[in-house]
Scaffold this motif. Structure first.
Motif, mmCIF file in Angstrom:
data_model
loop_
_atom_site.group_PDB
_atom_site.id
_atom_site.type_symbol
_atom_site.label_atom_id
_atom_site.label_comp_id
_atom_site.label_asym_id
_atom_site.label_seq_id
_atom_site.Cartn_x
_atom_site.Cartn_y
_atom_site.Cartn_z
ATOM 1 N N SER A 40 5.381 -12.465 9.916
ATOM 2 C CA SER A 40 6.725 -11.952 9.623
ATOM 3 C C SER A 40 6.823 -11.515 8.167
ATOM 4 O O SER A 40 6.325 -12.209 7.275
ATOM 5 C CB SER A 40 7.781 -13.027 9.873
ATOM 6 N N LEU A 41 7.469 -10.384 7.931
ATOM 7 C CA LEU A 41 7.791 -9.939 6.577
ATOM 8 C C LEU A 41 8.989 -10.750 6.106
ATOM 9 O O LEU A 41 9.964 -10.906 6.840
ATOM 10 C CB LEU A 41 8.115 -8.440 6.576
ATOM 11 N N MET A 42 8.903 -11.288 4.893
ATOM 12 C CA MET A 42 9.922 -12.205 4.401
ATOM 13 C C MET A 42 10.576 -11.668 3.132
ATOM 14 O O MET A 42 9.991 -10.860 2.415
ATOM 15 C CB MET A 42 9.289 -13.568 4.083
ATOM 16 N N SER A 43 11.757 -12.166 2.861
ATOM 17 C CA SER A 43 12.376 -11.929 1.558
ATOM 18 C C SER A 43 12.104 -13.170 0.717
ATOM 19 O O SER A 43 11.733 -14.214 1.243
ATOM 20 C CB SER A 43 13.883 -11.720 1.718
ATOM 21 N N GLY A 44 12.262 -13.058 -0.590
ATOM 22 C CA GLY A 44 12.093 -14.232 -1.441
ATOM 23 C C GLY A 44 10.785 -14.244 -2.187
ATOM 24 O O GLY A 44 10.287 -13.205 -2.606
ATOM 25 N N GLY A 45 10.189 -15.425 -2.322
ATOM 26 C CA GLY A 45 9.046 -15.633 -3.196
ATOM 27 C C GLY A 45 7.695 -15.208 -2.652
ATOM 28 O O GLY A 45 6.696 -15.314 -3.344
ATOM 29 N N PHE A 46 7.621 -14.773 -1.413
ATOM 30 C CA PHE A 46 6.354 -14.290 -0.846
ATOM 31 C C PHE A 46 6.662 -13.191 0.150
ATOM 32 O O PHE A 46 7.810 -12.973 0.518
ATOM 33 C CB PHE A 46 5.547 -15.432 -0.214
ATOM 34 N N ASP A 47 5.630 -12.490 0.590
ATOM 35 C CA ASP A 47 5.816 -11.299 1.412
ATOM 36 C C ASP A 47 5.666 -11.534 2.909
ATOM 37 O O ASP A 47 6.491 -11.084 3.698
ATOM 38 C CB ASP A 47 4.848 -10.200 0.960
ATOM 39 N N LEU A 48 4.599 -12.208 3.310
ATOM 40 C CA LEU A 48 4.369 -12.467 4.734
ATOM 41 C C LEU A 48 4.358 -13.966 4.989
ATOM 42 O O LEU A 48 3.871 -14.742 4.167
ATOM 43 C CB LEU A 48 3.009 -11.912 5.193
ATOM 44 N N GLN B 52 0.837 -1.193 0.000
ATOM 45 C CA GLN B 52 0.000 0.000 0.000
ATOM 46 C C GLN B 52 0.873 1.244 0.000
ATOM 47 O O GLN B 52 1.951 1.266 0.621
ATOM 48 C CB GLN B 52 -0.919 -0.002 1.216
ATOM 49 N N ARG B 53 0.396 2.268 -0.669
ATOM 50 C CA ARG B 53 1.136 3.524 -0.775
ATOM 51 C C ARG B 53 1.433 4.084 0.623
ATOM 52 O O ARG B 53 0.576 4.078 1.490
ATOM 53 C CB ARG B 53 0.323 4.521 -1.582
ATOM 54 N N GLU B 54 2.659 4.480 0.853
ATOM 55 C CA GLU B 54 3.176 5.117 2.068
ATOM 56 C C GLU B 54 3.323 4.205 3.281
ATOM 57 O O GLU B 54 4.002 4.556 4.221
ATOM 58 C CB GLU B 54 2.345 6.357 2.442
ATOM 59 N N VAL B 55 2.682 3.035 3.308
ATOM 60 C CA VAL B 55 2.839 2.135 4.458
ATOM 61 C C VAL B 55 3.386 0.769 4.060
ATOM 62 O O VAL B 55 3.670 -0.057 4.925
ATOM 63 C CB VAL B 55 1.510 1.953 5.239
ATOM 64 N N GLY B 56 3.518 0.517 2.759
ATOM 65 C CA GLY B 56 4.062 -0.757 2.310
ATOM 66 C C GLY B 56 3.212 -1.924 2.769
ATOM 67 O O GLY B 56 2.016 -1.987 2.517
ATOM 68 N N PHE B 57 3.840 -2.854 3.478
ATOM 69 C CA PHE B 57 3.157 -4.053 3.947
ATOM 70 C C PHE B 57 2.653 -3.919 5.390
ATOM 71 O O PHE B 57 1.920 -4.777 5.869
ATOM 72 C CB PHE B 57 4.104 -5.264 3.876
ATOM 73 N N ASP B 58 3.071 -2.868 6.072
ATOM 74 C CA ASP B 58 2.814 -2.739 7.516
ATOM 75 C C ASP B 58 1.336 -2.765 7.903
ATOM 76 O O ASP B 58 0.950 -3.412 8.872
ATOM 77 C CB ASP B 58 3.467 -1.472 8.075
ATOM 78 N N ALA B 59 0.496 -2.060 7.173
ATOM 79 C CA ALA B 59 -0.922 -1.987 7.536
ATOM 80 C C ALA B 59 -1.595 -3.349 7.398
ATOM 81 O O ALA B 59 -2.388 -3.755 8.265
ATOM 82 C CB ALA B 59 -1.641 -0.945 6.680
#
Length: 159
Positions: free
Chosen positions: A93-101, A71-78
């Motif tokens: 958890s926020l992840m690196s790689g093939g998926f986000d959470l 999302q604009r300005e908040v990324g994945f946090d909201a």
């Protein structure tokens, strides 16, 4: 502080007197430090690691890979904060790689978790896709061995 936190992380039930003795500090200082760590949000809480199967309660645990549109300005946090508020969710958890959470969910049955994913998680604005993995048998949880205690199979060495 690092040594104090490591002692508490390993065994939060250890008496302050014992922790103080190990750290070679006064009980008053250790107690004050613990209260400050709690107040500052460094110590978030105290948990008990339970083998629910041995306690007679069968639960199902799933880890869910979630792809998101940031999302604009908040990324994945909201979205992560919204997911974290569900009672079934144990961790996000926020992840690196093939998926986000990476979301860990516990329920009473496979159907309960499937319903959670289909009706509440996947319908959140910004969730693009999910991929679920169900845990079949835990061997170690939060640093603790689960199930039968492993016996030491090493040979005894004597002088």
């Amino acid at each position: 502080m690092k040594e104090l936190l490591e002692l508490l992380e390993h065994d939060a039930r250890r008496p302050v007197s014992e922790v103080a003795s190990i750290l070679r500090r006064s009980e008053y200082e250790v107690d004050k430090d613990i209260k400050n760590l709690e107040k500052d949000g460094i110590i978030l809480g105290y948990n008990t690691v339970i083998d629910w199967n041995k306690a007679g309660r069968n639960t199902v645990t799933a880890v869910i890979e979630v792809n998101l549109t940031p999302q604009r300005e908040v990324g994945f946090d909201a979205i992560a904060a919204r997911v974290a508020r569900f009672d079934e969710v144990r961790s996000v958890s926020l992840m690196s790689g093939g998926f986000d959470l990476l979301v860990t969910v516990v329920g009473e049955s496979l159907n309960e978790i499937a319903d959670f994913i289909a009706t509440r998680l996947a319908t959140i604005d910004g969730v693009v896709s999910t991929r679920s993995h169900f845990m079949l048998k835990p061997y170690k949880k939060d640093g603790m061995l689960v199930g039968s205690r492993e016996q030491d199979h090493r040979l005894v060495v004597t002088p």
